[in-house]
Design a protein around this motif. Sequence first.
Motif, PDB file in Angstrom:
ATOM      1  N   THR A  95     -46.226  -7.144 -73.659  1.00 33.24           N
ATOM      2  CA  THR A  95     -45.890  -6.500 -74.928  1.00 33.24           C
ATOM      3  C   THR A  95     -45.226  -7.518 -75.849  1.00 33.24           C
ATOM      4  O   THR A  95     -44.826  -8.612 -75.424  1.00 33.24           O
ATOM      5  CB  THR A  95     -44.924  -5.324 -74.726  1.00 33.24           C
ATOM      6  OG1 THR A  95     -43.675  -5.840 -74.225  1.00 33.24           O
ATOM      7  CG2 THR A  95     -45.498  -4.290 -73.769  1.00 33.24           C
ATOM      8  N   PHE A  97     -42.310  -7.240 -77.147  1.00 33.56           N
ATOM      9  CA  PHE A  97     -40.945  -7.411 -76.649  1.00 33.56           C
ATOM     10  C   PHE A  97     -40.907  -8.448 -75.532  1.00 33.56           C
ATOM     11  O   PHE A  97     -40.080  -9.369 -75.547  1.00 33.56           O
ATOM     12  CB  PHE A  97     -40.390  -6.072 -76.152  1.00 33.56           C
ATOM     13  CG  PHE A  97     -38.967  -6.160 -75.670  1.00 33.56           C
ATOM     14  CD1 PHE A  97     -37.921  -5.813 -76.508  1.00 33.56           C
ATOM     15  CD2 PHE A  97     -38.665  -6.597 -74.377  1.00 33.56           C
ATOM     16  CE1 PHE A  97     -36.598  -5.908 -76.068  1.00 33.56           C
ATOM     17  CE2 PHE A  97     -37.358  -6.699 -73.932  1.00 33.56           C
ATOM     18  CZ  PHE A  97     -36.326  -6.346 -74.782  1.00 33.56           C
ATOM     19  N   ASP A  98     -41.808  -8.334 -74.569  1.00 38.30           N
ATOM     20  CA  ASP A  98     -41.791  -9.236 -73.422  1.00 38.30           C
ATOM     21  C   ASP A  98     -42.188 -10.662 -73.807  1.00 38.30           C
ATOM     22  O   ASP A  98     -41.690 -11.630 -73.226  1.00 38.30           O
ATOM     23  CB  ASP A  98     -42.709  -8.706 -72.320  1.00 38.30           C
ATOM     24  CG  ASP A  98     -42.157  -7.449 -71.646  1.00 38.30           C
ATOM     25  OD1 ASP A  98     -40.918  -7.252 -71.709  1.00 38.30           O
ATOM     26  OD2 ASP A  98     -42.943  -6.679 -71.078  1.00 38.30           O
ATOM     27  N   ALA A 131     -42.638  -3.300 -81.045  1.00 39.77           N
ATOM     28  CA  ALA A 131     -42.147  -3.977 -79.848  1.00 39.77           C
ATOM     29  C   ALA A 131     -42.955  -3.665 -78.596  1.00 39.77           C
ATOM     30  O   ALA A 131     -43.093  -4.520 -77.709  1.00 39.77           O
ATOM     31  CB  ALA A 131     -40.675  -3.611 -79.619  1.00 39.77           C
ATOM     32  N   GLU A 132     -43.515  -2.464 -78.497  1.00 37.45           N
ATOM     33  CA  GLU A 132     -44.239  -2.080 -77.289  1.00 37.45           C
ATOM     34  C   GLU A 132     -45.754  -2.256 -77.402  1.00 37.45           C
ATOM     35  O   GLU A 132     -46.489  -1.887 -76.501  1.00 37.45           O
ATOM     36  CB  GLU A 132     -43.911  -0.620 -76.942  1.00 37.45           C
ATOM     37  CG  GLU A 132     -42.435  -0.391 -76.608  1.00 37.45           C
ATOM     38  CD  GLU A 132     -41.931  -1.359 -75.544  1.00 37.45           C
ATOM     39  OE1 GLU A 132     -42.640  -1.551 -74.530  1.00 37.45           O
ATOM     40  OE2 GLU A 132     -40.841  -1.939 -75.728  1.00 37.45           O
ATOM     41  N   ARG A 133     -46.196  -2.840 -78.481  1.00 34.33           N
ATOM     42  CA  ARG A 133     -47.635  -3.114 -78.611  1.00 34.33           C
ATOM     43  C   ARG A 133     -47.966  -4.455 -77.968  1.00 34.33           C
ATOM     44  O   ARG A 133     -47.081  -5.238 -77.619  1.00 34.33           O
ATOM     45  CB  ARG A 133     -48.033  -3.118 -80.086  1.00 34.33           C
ATOM     46  CG  ARG A 133     -47.937  -1.744 -80.730  1.00 34.33           C
ATOM     47  CD  ARG A 133     -48.789  -1.660 -81.956  1.00 34.33           C
ATOM     48  NE  ARG A 133     -48.600  -0.398 -82.654  1.00 34.33           N
ATOM     49  CZ  ARG A 133     -49.180  -0.113 -83.800  1.00 34.33           C
ATOM     50  NH1 ARG A 133     -49.983  -0.976 -84.393  1.00 34.33           N
ATOM     51  NH2 ARG A 133     -48.967   1.052 -84.383  1.00 34.33           N
ATOM     52  N   TYR A 134     -49.294  -4.719 -77.883  1.00 37.16           N
ATOM     53  CA  TYR A 134     -49.771  -5.970 -77.307  1.00 37.16           C
ATOM     54  C   TYR A 134     -50.336  -6.849 -78.425  1.00 37.16           C
ATOM     55  O   TYR A 134     -50.729  -6.347 -79.487  1.00 37.16           O
ATOM     56  CB  TYR A 134     -50.833  -5.681 -76.241  1.00 37.16           C
ATOM     57  CG  TYR A 134     -50.245  -5.031 -75.004  1.00 37.16           C
ATOM     58  CD1 TYR A 134     -49.805  -5.804 -73.933  1.00 37.16           C
ATOM     59  CD2 TYR A 134     -50.095  -3.643 -74.925  1.00 37.16           C
ATOM     60  CE1 TYR A 134     -49.242  -5.214 -72.804  1.00 37.16           C
ATOM     61  CE2 TYR A 134     -49.527  -3.047 -73.811  1.00 37.16           C
ATOM     62  CZ  TYR A 134     -49.099  -3.834 -72.758  1.00 37.16           C
ATOM     63  OH  TYR A 134     -48.529  -3.254 -71.652  1.00 37.16           O
TER      64      TYR A 134
END
Length: 350
Positions: A95, A97-98, A131-134
């Motif tokens: 993601t 965020f990551d 934030a949680e998308r790719y």
Amino acid sequence: MTHLRLEGLSKSFGSTTVLDAIDLSVGQGQLVCLLGPSGCGKTTTLRLIAGFMEPSAGRIVVGGRTLSEPGNALPPERRGMSMIFQSYALWPHMTIFDNVAYGLALRKMPRADIATRVGRILEAVKLSHLAERYPAELSGGQQQRVALARALVVEPEILLLDEPLSNLDAALREEMRFEVRRLHDAFRYTTVYVTHDQAEAMTTADLIVVMNQGRIEQAGGPEEIYARPRSAFVATFLGGANILSGMARDAQHLDIGAATLRCAEAGFAPGARGAISIRFHEVAVAASSADGALPARVQRQTFLGSTRDLVLALADGTQLRATAPPDLAIPGDGNVFVTLPPTRCRPVVA
């Protein structure tokens, strides 16, 4: 205060010298653009600063500490720098965020601190809601913001950018120029930015370093470089400019054949050859004569909406480019008059 210093930095590959004894000082929190055509040595300079190459001569000093010199170069991972390449190099399976958190996780930072730091930087680049998308779900401009966030979140000592906007379309590239400058103003990391795009350099830089054939032609602020180029190369690379050559009558007058031009600034060696630069938009074009105007003939004109681009020929065949208002009335026979204001004629090294 100087933060990054290059001292006599050179790089050769066999008998080919790519970088030729350059000296450069970059202040703390300054954004410097290395600007020049392909093959001028700007990317080699960046890779030397990053530690991906070892110099053939000279040294690189950061904060008073020598990072590189022949036979002794600190590896990239120990330099406290972040680098952004032409490709965004985002992990497709992570993601946003990551992706941004990756460098902090490698440093084994506590998860709560990671969440705080990543949240703050995503807010700064206006991507909190993604934030949680790719990466594949984002536009090119958004992916570039993620790359910037990932580089900034680790709080680098120096930020390095290698043509970071080259993969974007024209509209996104223009938008991201201002975004890079906004983020720099917010975080004030010492930044070295490589580009061949003069508009990018003018928009983002505190200091522009114009490079040519492995050497620094001129370094200065955007307005200084544009208004007072020292060489024909700098004048033509950073904004369109006419270069007119001739014989100097005295320190301020140059005979170019069709006329004697005067420069408000003295810069010629009497009796020697010299050259002046004058930018396209500084050549005044009119349908009727005026004091000091030179007759010229329009050889080509292109209507560009907000301007009219002209190619003109003086009486002796000397060619000039000029940018004129779109409503300029050009006589049917193509004969016009041009004025080259002395305050706009600048002596340069040809």
